[in-house]
Design an enzyme around this catalytic site. Structure first.
Site, mmCIF file in Angstrom:
data_model
loop_
_atom_site.group_PDB
_atom_site.id
_atom_site.type_symbol
_atom_site.label_atom_id
_atom_site.label_comp_id
_atom_site.label_asym_id
_atom_site.label_seq_id
_atom_site.Cartn_x
_atom_site.Cartn_y
_atom_site.Cartn_z
ATOM 1 N N LYS A 162 101.110 47.045 38.814
ATOM 2 C CA LYS A 162 102.432 46.419 38.885
ATOM 3 C C LYS A 162 102.886 45.847 37.532
ATOM 4 C CE LYS A 162 102.225 45.269 43.801
ATOM 5 N NZ LYS A 162 102.340 44.237 44.831
ATOM 6 N N GLY A 201 98.149 33.884 41.907
ATOM 7 C CA GLY A 201 98.072 35.218 41.306
ATOM 8 C C GLY A 201 99.435 35.897 41.322
ATOM 9 N N ARG A 259 92.396 27.509 43.201
ATOM 10 C CA ARG A 259 90.990 27.234 42.852
ATOM 11 C C ARG A 259 90.899 26.890 41.362
ATOM 12 N NH1 ARG A 259 86.989 32.218 43.745
ATOM 13 N NH2 ARG A 259 88.453 33.126 42.270
HETATM 14 P P1 NDP Z 1 95.520 38.109 42.545
HETATM 15 O O1 NDP Z 1 94.228 38.784 42.320
HETATM 16 O O2 NDP Z 1 96.592 38.179 41.528
HETATM 17 O O3 NDP Z 1 95.245 36.532 42.838
HETATM 18 C C1 NDP Z 1 94.217 36.163 43.708
HETATM 19 C C2 NDP Z 1 94.337 34.676 44.030
HETATM 20 O O4 NDP Z 1 93.332 34.390 45.022
HETATM 21 C C3 NDP Z 1 94.058 33.748 42.849
HETATM 22 O O5 NDP Z 1 94.862 32.602 42.956
HETATM 23 C C4 NDP Z 1 92.591 33.382 43.054
HETATM 24 O O6 NDP Z 1 92.238 32.125 42.512
HETATM 25 C C5 NDP Z 1 92.530 33.307 44.558
HETATM 26 N N1 NDP Z 1 91.184 33.470 45.092
HETATM 27 C C6 NDP Z 1 90.444 34.610 45.100
HETATM 28 N N2 NDP Z 1 89.245 34.370 45.680
HETATM 29 C C7 NDP Z 1 89.241 33.052 46.035
HETATM 30 C C8 NDP Z 1 88.282 32.205 46.669
HETATM 31 N N3 NDP Z 1 87.100 32.686 47.043
HETATM 32 N N4 NDP Z 1 88.615 30.922 46.874
HETATM 33 C C9 NDP Z 1 89.814 30.440 46.523
HETATM 34 N N5 NDP Z 1 90.775 31.194 45.908
HETATM 35 C C10 NDP Z 1 90.467 32.480 45.673
HETATM 36 O O7 NDP Z 1 96.039 38.671 43.964
HETATM 37 P P2 NDP Z 1 97.544 38.782 44.462
HETATM 38 O O8 NDP Z 1 98.237 37.527 44.119
HETATM 39 O O9 NDP Z 1 98.113 40.070 44.032
HETATM 40 O O10 NDP Z 1 97.344 38.914 46.058
HETATM 41 C C11 NDP Z 1 96.932 37.803 46.827
HETATM 42 C C12 NDP Z 1 96.853 38.183 48.298
HETATM 43 O O11 NDP Z 1 98.134 38.528 48.805
HETATM 44 C C13 NDP Z 1 95.963 39.403 48.543
HETATM 45 O O12 NDP Z 1 95.205 39.148 49.691
HETATM 46 C C14 NDP Z 1 96.946 40.523 48.791
HETATM 47 O O13 NDP Z 1 96.400 41.506 49.650
HETATM 48 C C15 NDP Z 1 98.078 39.779 49.475
HETATM 49 N N6 NDP Z 1 99.381 40.456 49.321
HETATM 50 C C16 NDP Z 1 100.013 40.862 50.460
HETATM 51 C C17 NDP Z 1 101.228 41.498 50.393
HETATM 52 C C18 NDP Z 1 101.889 41.938 51.655
HETATM 53 O O14 NDP Z 1 102.836 42.751 51.610
HETATM 54 N N7 NDP Z 1 101.486 41.415 52.794
HETATM 55 C C19 NDP Z 1 101.899 41.772 49.097
HETATM 56 C C20 NDP Z 1 101.148 41.269 47.943
HETATM 57 C C21 NDP Z 1 99.924 40.648 48.090
HETATM 58 P P3 NDP Z 1 91.770 31.956 40.979
HETATM 59 O O15 NDP Z 1 93.026 31.931 40.165
HETATM 60 O O16 NDP Z 1 91.035 30.695 40.960
HETATM 61 O O17 NDP Z 1 90.906 33.154 40.662
#
Ligand code: NDP
Length: 313
Positions: A90, A155, A178
Site C-alpha cells: 500500500k 499502524g 504497545r
Molecule cells: P500494522 O502492521 O501496520 O500495525 C499493527 C499494529 O498492531 C501496531 O500498532 C502494533 O503495535 C500492533 N500490535 C501487533 N501485535 C501486537 C501485540 N501482540 N500487542 C499489542 N499490539 C500489537 O497493521 P495494520 O494497521 O495494517 O492492520 C491492523 C489490523 O487491521 C490487522 O489485523 C488487519 O488485518 C486489520 N485490517 C482490517 C481491514 C478490514 O477491511 N477489515 C483493513 C485494514 C486492516 P506496535 O506499533 O507496538 O508494533
C-alpha cells in the site's frame, strides 16, 4: 530482476488476452501473500448485482518495489481497468502514484493506496479503507456524530481511518499503542499531512479536522475512562496474545478490524454489555467503494452485506 519483470509482464498479458475475448472489465488485487484474498468473490457478487461481466484475479507479486511497479504498469498498459493493493504494497502504491500520477486526499493523509485506476492515462490512487470503516459503522446504525473514540493500534490501518472518522463527525480520538512513540509519531505525521493538504490544495475548510486538541495518545494499559466506541486496529488477533486492557476502560460499542475468527477483544466488551462488530463489513464496504470508483455503478449495500456475510464470513 529483468527476468522477473518480464515474467510478470507475460503473466499479466496472458490474463488480459484471456479476459479480452469476452470484452469484460478487468481487475486485480496485488499482494504478497495473496491466496487468501476474498476480493475476487466479493467483486463478482457486486458485478452480478449491477449486471456487469468482470474478471477479477489475485496477482502475487514479489516483495520488491520494482516488481510491483512492473506489474501495475503491465496491467494498465494491457488495458486493465482497476487494481486493489494489499499488504505489503500500500505504501509502495502511494509512492508510485505520487511519482507518476496523483493521489486523493484520503490516500495522501493515509500515506497509502489500496485502489488504483487511470484517468486520461494518468495513474491515480485512492484509499477506501477508512471510508469503508465509516460506511460499515453507519450501516450498523452506530452514529459517529460528536462521539469520543479510542483506537488501539498505531499502524497503517489506524492512519487510514483517522481522517474519515473525523470527517464523519467524531469529536475526539485517543490512540493507544504497545509502542507509545509510534502513536505519538502517527499523530504528528497526520497533522503534518493535514497541513500540506490545506496549503497545497487550498483546503482551509479542513483546518478544524487537523486540530491537535482532537487527538491524543497513550499506552494500551493506560487507556481508561468512558468512550462511545473502542476500535481494535492491532494485528494481535493473529496471535494467542491478549491486549492489556484496563478494567477502567468502558465503552458502549466495540469494533475489531479483524474478522474470520472469535475475537477476545469483542468478547471482553460484550461481557460488559457493549454492542460489538468484527471487521468483515469494513472489508466489504472498502471493496464497494473501489468498485464504485472503477465502474461508476451504485451498489445496494444492504442486500450485498447480508449476502456476502452469509456466504463468505
Ligand atoms: P500494522 O502492521 O501496520 O500495525 C499493527 C499494529 O498492531 C501496531 O500498532 C502494533 O503495535 C500492533 N500490535 C501487533 N501485535 C501486537 C501485540 N501482540 N500487542 C499489542 N499490539 C500489537 O497493521 P495494520 O494497521 O495494517 O492492520 C491492523 C489490523 O487491521 C490487522 O489485523 C488487519 O488485518 C486489520 N485490517 C482490517 C481491514 C478490514 O477491511 N477489515 C483493513 C485494514 C486492516 P506496535 O506499533 O507496538 O508494533
Amino acid at each position: 530482476m529483468l527476468i522477473l519483470i518480464l515474467n510478470h509482464r507475460q503473466l499479466m498479458i496472458n490474463h488480459l488476452i484471456n479476459d479480452r475475448k469476452d470484452m469484460v472489465k478487468r481487475f486485480i488485487v496485488i499482494g504478497n501473500p495473496i491466496k487468501h484474498s476474498k476480493s475476487p468473490q466479493i467483486h463478482q457478487v457486486f458485478a452480478q448485482q449491477v449486471d456487469m461481466k468482470i474478471a477479477y484475479h489475485r496477482q502475487f507479486c514479489p516483495n520488491d518495489k520494482e516488481a510491483f511497479m512492473a506489474v501495475v504498469d503491465a496491467f494498465f498498459h494491457g488495458g486493465g481497468n482497476g487494481a486493489n493493493v494489499t499488504v505489503p504494497f500500500k505504501q509502495t502504491a502511494y509512492e508510485m502514484c505520487r511519482q507518476l500520477g496523483g493521489v486523493t486526499e484520503h490516500a495522501h493523509v493515509a500515506g497509502a493506496v489500496n485502489t488504483l485506476y487511470q484517468q486520461a492515462d494518468i495513474l491515480l490512487g485512492d484509499n477506501t479503507d477508512g471510508q469503508g470503516l465509516v460506511n460499515h459503522l453507519m450501516s450498523l446504525g452506530w452514529s459517529l456524530d460528536g462521539i469520543k473514540v479510542a483506537i488501539i493500534g498505531a499502524g497503517g490501518a489506524t492512519r487510514g481511518v483517522l481522517l474519515p472518522l473525523l470527517e464523519a463527525g467524531v469529536r475526539h480520538i485517543t490512540i493507544a499503542n504497545r509502542t507509545v512513540a509510534k502513536a505519538e509519531q502517527l499523530i504528528t505525521d497526520f497533522l503534518i499531512q493535514g497541513q500540506t493538504l490545506i496549503e497545497n490544495r487550498h483546503r482551509e475548510d479542513l483546518q478544524a479536522l487537523f486540530d491537535s486538541s482532537r487527538l491524543d495518545f497513550c499506552a494500551i494499559s493506560e487507556l481508561e475512562g468512558q468512550f462511545d466506541l473502542v476500535i481494535n486496529a492491532t494485528s494481535i488477533g493473529l496471535t494467542d496474545e491478549q491486549l492489556p486492557l484496563s478494567s477502567g476502560l468502558k465503552t458502549g460499542k466495540a469494533y475489531d478490524m479483524m474478522y474470520g475468527k472469535p475475537l477476545m477483544f469483542l468478547h471482553h466488551f460484550a461481557q460488559q454489555g457493549a454492542e460489538t462488530s468484527d471487521g468483515f463489513g469494513m472489508l466489504i464496504h472498502q471493496a464497494a467503494l473501489s468498485f464504485q470508483i472503477w465502474t461508476n455503478k451504485t451498489l445496494d449495500m444492504a442486500t450485498l452485506e447480508s449476502e456476502l456475510l452469509s456466504s463468505l464470513s
